[in-house]
Design a protein around this motif. Structure first.
Motif, PDB file in Angstrom:
ATOM      1  N   LYS A   1       0.848  -1.211   0.000  1.00  8.13           N
ATOM      2  CA  LYS A   1       0.000   0.000   0.000  1.00  8.13           C
ATOM      3  C   LYS A   1       0.882   1.259   0.000  1.00  8.13           C
ATOM      4  O   LYS A   1       2.083   1.188   0.264  1.00  8.13           O
ATOM      5  N   ASN A   2       0.257   2.404  -0.301  1.00 11.98           N
ATOM      6  CA  ASN A   2       0.954   3.702  -0.425  1.00 11.98           C
ATOM      7  C   ASN A   2       2.435   3.535  -0.775  1.00 11.98           C
ATOM      8  O   ASN A   2       3.319   3.991  -0.066  1.00 11.98           O
ATOM      9  N   ASN A   3       2.679   2.820  -1.871  1.00  6.60           N
ATOM     10  CA  ASN A   3       4.071   2.599  -2.274  1.00  6.60           C
ATOM     11  C   ASN A   3       4.651   3.866  -2.911  1.00  6.60           C
ATOM     12  O   ASN A   3       3.923   4.750  -3.336  1.00  6.60           O
ATOM     13  N   ASP A   4       5.958   3.913  -2.972  1.00  8.56           N
ATOM     14  CA  ASP A   4       6.671   5.050  -3.553  1.00  8.56           C
ATOM     15  C   ASP A   4       7.621   4.500  -4.622  1.00  8.56           C
ATOM     16  O   ASP A   4       8.822   4.367  -4.398  1.00  8.56           O
ATOM     17  N   PRO A   5       7.067   4.127  -5.802  1.00 11.43           N
ATOM     18  CA  PRO A   5       7.876   3.432  -6.799  1.00 11.43           C
ATOM     19  C   PRO A   5       9.101   4.222  -7.235  1.00 11.43           C
ATOM     20  O   PRO A   5      10.157   3.638  -7.500  1.00 11.43           O
ATOM     21  N   ARG A   6       8.968   5.561  -7.263  1.00 12.44           N
ATOM     22  CA  ARG A   6      10.101   6.377  -7.716  1.00 12.44           C
ATOM     23  C   ARG A   6      11.306   6.178  -6.805  1.00 12.44           C
ATOM     24  O   ARG A   6      12.418   5.904  -7.273  1.00 12.44           O
ATOM     25  N   ALA A   7      11.051   6.266  -5.483  1.00 10.98           N
ATOM     26  CA  ALA A   7      12.148   6.080  -4.523  1.00 10.98           C
ATOM     27  C   ALA A   7      12.651   4.638  -4.575  1.00 10.98           C
ATOM     28  O   ALA A   7      13.864   4.392  -4.581  1.00 10.98           O
ATOM     29  N   ALA A   8      11.704   3.699  -4.663  1.00 14.27           N
ATOM     30  CA  ALA A   8      12.092   2.277  -4.689  1.00 14.27           C
ATOM     31  C   ALA A   8      13.013   1.993  -5.867  1.00 14.27           C
ATOM     32  O   ALA A   8      14.046   1.327  -5.733  1.00 14.27           O
TER      33      ALA A   8
END
Lengths: 221, 221
Positions: free
Chosen positions: B172-179
């Motif tokens: 949930k509420n993932n941050d793909p850019r940072a990942a």
């Protein structure tokens, strides 16, 4: 009348062109492997990569013989040391192509690869590799500069693909594993462009005696 | 009584150790920049990377002088050509450290970085770089083999981080850019490990005369 140095230099040019063409074959095959599952692509690219490594050893020997037997100075010395450096960039390009083909199994079954311009990156980087070696063989400073400029095209393509993949990941029924591997493949292509730029910078050095280090590696990121 | 060759070789060793220590500083700073926002980290790492590039030029000159003035053969020739090759691996390590620090802005504000073992990767790769140069200076074949073996630790860490980040993205509420940027940073650390392995393989070559190409680059992927 051609000197022994000229003859050995011509041999060096011929082998460099061969090494470059092996790299181009590896990049092409690796790129196609991302979209079409083919038997043994991984092994074919790995075989090409071994040929690239072997060619590097061979060219290294030519350069060492030139250095030890001919005692070149000034421009001639720069040409040989530039050749010694640029073959390690070509060798890395072979590695990157193999790394790309290693990603095939995870990417080829995903629909994402066809959505991004991975082939445009392949085409652009192959063009850079060919031109960078041409520039060395022909002492073409202008062509070397063209290669360095065209690195922006590859970097822009990478950033575009990166954004597209982030959207893919955020979208419904996303396939982050495939998206991440495609991003890795794009990164490897971007690296290939960087290595072609390095080759072009060695050409500049061999002609002008000035080497503008590798700062672009950072500037472009 | 020490020969002129021995004296120049000692100078080469000293400069190589300096170049290695510059790489280690760059890696350490780049790694810390991923977790703690610091003023000018990017510029500090970029400055270190320029120092690494300058040191490469300096060592290259030493090697060229050795080749041209001393006309080394057999083992001595292998030592110089190995040095010429391994400095381009050290130069790339400087690039990778700079690439890592370039990712800072996107990563430092994310909570993800602290969740993965980026620092373990940094520690492991710094250890590999130090040992690989030690192995060259001390002609330590065993130490070179240790470096090559420890590459698995770095590769395993990369795969572990990769899986963790895929879970992050799926959560949930993932941050793909940072990942994705953390994954890139991890990839750069993995590359640093590969370059340390290359250095170790050049040490093997300088001692044994046999170079086991770069196949591990593929085998490990």
């Amino acid at each position: 009348m051609r000197t022994r140095f000229d003859q050995q230099l011509e041999k060096l040019h011929v082998e460099l062109i061969k090494m470059g063409s092996l790299c181009e074959q590896a990049i092409t095959l690796a790129a196609s492997s991302l979209e079409v599952q083919e038997e043994n692509t991984l092994h074919k690219v790995a075989a090409l990569e071994s040929e690239v490594d072997a060619k590097e050893r061979e060219i290294e020997d030519i350069c060492m013989r030139l250095l030890l037997q001919q005692q070149p100075v000034a421009r001639d010395l720069r040409v040989i040391s530039a050749a010694l450096k640029l073959i390690s960039d070509l060798e890395r390009i072979g590695d990157q192509a193999a790394d790309i083909s290693d990603l095939t199994p995870y990417i080829v079954n995903s629909s994402i690869a066809s959505k991004v311009q991975i082939h445009d990156m392949a085409k652009a980087t192959i063009d850079m590799v060919t031109k960078s070696i041409d520039a060395f063989v022909k002492n073409d400073l202008e062509l070397a500069e063209k290669v360095i400029e065209s690195d922006d095209i590859v970097d822009d393509l990478f950033n575009k693909i990166r954004e597209e993949l982030i959207l893919e990941i955020q979208g419904k029924n996303n396939d982050p594993r495939a998206a991440i591997d495609i991003l890795m493949a794009a990164k490897y292509f971007e690296r290939i462009g960087d290595h072609a730029v390095n080759v072009a910078e060695w050409v500049q050095y061999s002609i002008t005696g000035v080497h503008k280090s590798n700062e672009h590696h950072i500037a472009d990121r």
